[in-house]
Design an enzyme around this catalytic site. Sequence first.
Site, short mmCIF file in Angstrom:
data_model
loop_
_atom_site.label_atom_id
_atom_site.label_comp_id
_atom_site.label_asym_id
_atom_site.label_seq_id
_atom_site.Cartn_x
_atom_site.Cartn_y
_atom_site.Cartn_z
N ASN A 10 0.87 -1.18 0.00
CA ASN A 10 0.00 0.00 0.00
C ASN A 10 0.90 1.23 0.00
OD1 ASN A 10 -1.78 2.05 0.47
ND2 ASN A 10 -2.45 1.34 2.49
N LYS A 12 0.16 4.22 -0.26
CA LYS A 12 -0.49 5.40 0.33
C LYS A 12 -0.27 6.61 -0.59
CE LYS A 12 -0.27 3.23 4.80
NZ LYS A 12 -0.16 3.34 6.25
N HIS A 96 -9.56 1.11 5.12
CA HIS A 96 -8.29 1.40 5.79
C HIS A 96 -8.53 2.39 6.93
CE1 HIS A 96 -4.20 2.62 6.57
NE2 HIS A 96 -3.81 1.54 5.93
N GLU A 98 -6.89 4.83 7.93
CA GLU A 98 -6.67 6.24 7.59
C GLU A 98 -7.91 6.85 6.93
OE1 GLU A 98 -3.01 5.52 5.51
OE2 GLU A 98 -2.09 5.03 7.43
N GLU A 168 -5.31 -4.77 10.66
CA GLU A 168 -4.34 -3.70 10.85
C GLU A 168 -4.63 -2.96 12.16
OE1 GLU A 168 -2.41 -2.54 6.83
OE2 GLU A 168 -4.03 -1.17 7.25
N GLY A 174 2.45 2.54 10.86
CA GLY A 174 3.38 3.66 10.71
C GLY A 174 4.09 4.05 12.00
N SER A 214 3.51 -1.86 10.42
CA SER A 214 4.95 -1.92 10.65
C SER A 214 5.57 -3.26 10.27
CB SER A 214 5.28 -1.56 12.10
OG SER A 214 4.85 -0.23 12.38
P1 13P Z 1 3.03 0.63 7.75
O1 13P Z 1 3.55 -0.66 7.15
O2 13P Z 1 3.73 1.84 7.22
O3 13P Z 1 2.93 0.55 9.23
O4 13P Z 1 1.52 0.80 7.20
C1 13P Z 1 0.65 -0.28 7.32
C2 13P Z 1 -0.57 0.01 6.55
O5 13P Z 1 -1.35 0.87 6.91
C3 13P Z 1 -0.79 -0.74 5.30
O6 13P Z 1 -2.06 -0.52 4.80
#
Ligand code: 13P
Length: 253
Positions: A10, A12, A96, A98, A168, A174, A214
């Site tokens: 992903n 982002k 997601h 976010e 997640e 992150g 992560s």
């Molecule tokens: P990170 O791997 O940067 O923690 O992000 C995970 C994520 O949100 C994947 O969709």
Amino acid sequence: MTRRKFIAGNWKMNMTSAGARTLAGGVRERLANFDRADVALCPPFPYLALVGEVIKGSSIAVGAQNVYPESQGAFTGEVNAEMLADVGCRYVIVGHSERRTILGEKDELLNRKVRHSLAHGLHVIFCVGETLEQREANQTESMLDNQLTWGLREIPADQIPNLVIAYEPVWAIGTGRNATAEQAQQAHVFIRWRFSQLYGSEAAQRLVIQYGGSVKPENAAELMRQPDVDGALVGGASLKVDSFVAIVQAAGG
Ligand code: 13P
């Protein structure tokens, strides 16, 4: 039953067209002879077609990070599943954290996105996960239960095989702080159990459940060894060829 592992990157809101070309090209080259897991790249909308071109003819798939559940028309700024399929997407990420928190997307909208995407032939990566506050208040399972119950309402049985769940935990996204293999396994077992209540035990046994939060080359192998962890949804570490390829290879055993 053995489920094939599935690793998705992903990206982002990152990359430029030049960077997308280099990253997708590098992943393709390094995984040319690899077929022990499924792999997808999920770039931002403007680079979907470009990445599709770069990985064309390989076994790598392309996925989008969002979708809007309507037919064409007056929805300024939005993109529907037909358009995504038209530019070569196989997958779409829905739910997601976010988007749930920053964009305020609620279960009802997410359920419409899931059903719309599946109805148009896309495979959906549906994300669920608790916040740190919820985990500490012992609400992880009730939170996952809610997100699954409302997000996955009324999916036709024949479309269930095109569904992937990504667990997640919000506190692991992150932050550099991944869930332990044991915490991930426990949550995945719960998700599979709840899914079996909703859609039957055979569908639950087939269900691919990714872990996200992560994931790095250093922790991927241990996470992937868990019997109910069927792959990873990778954020930060998917932005570099080396780290993403190392995670894919760890998933391949
Ligand atoms: P990170 O791997 O940067 O923690 O992000 C995970 C994520 O949100 C994947 O969709």
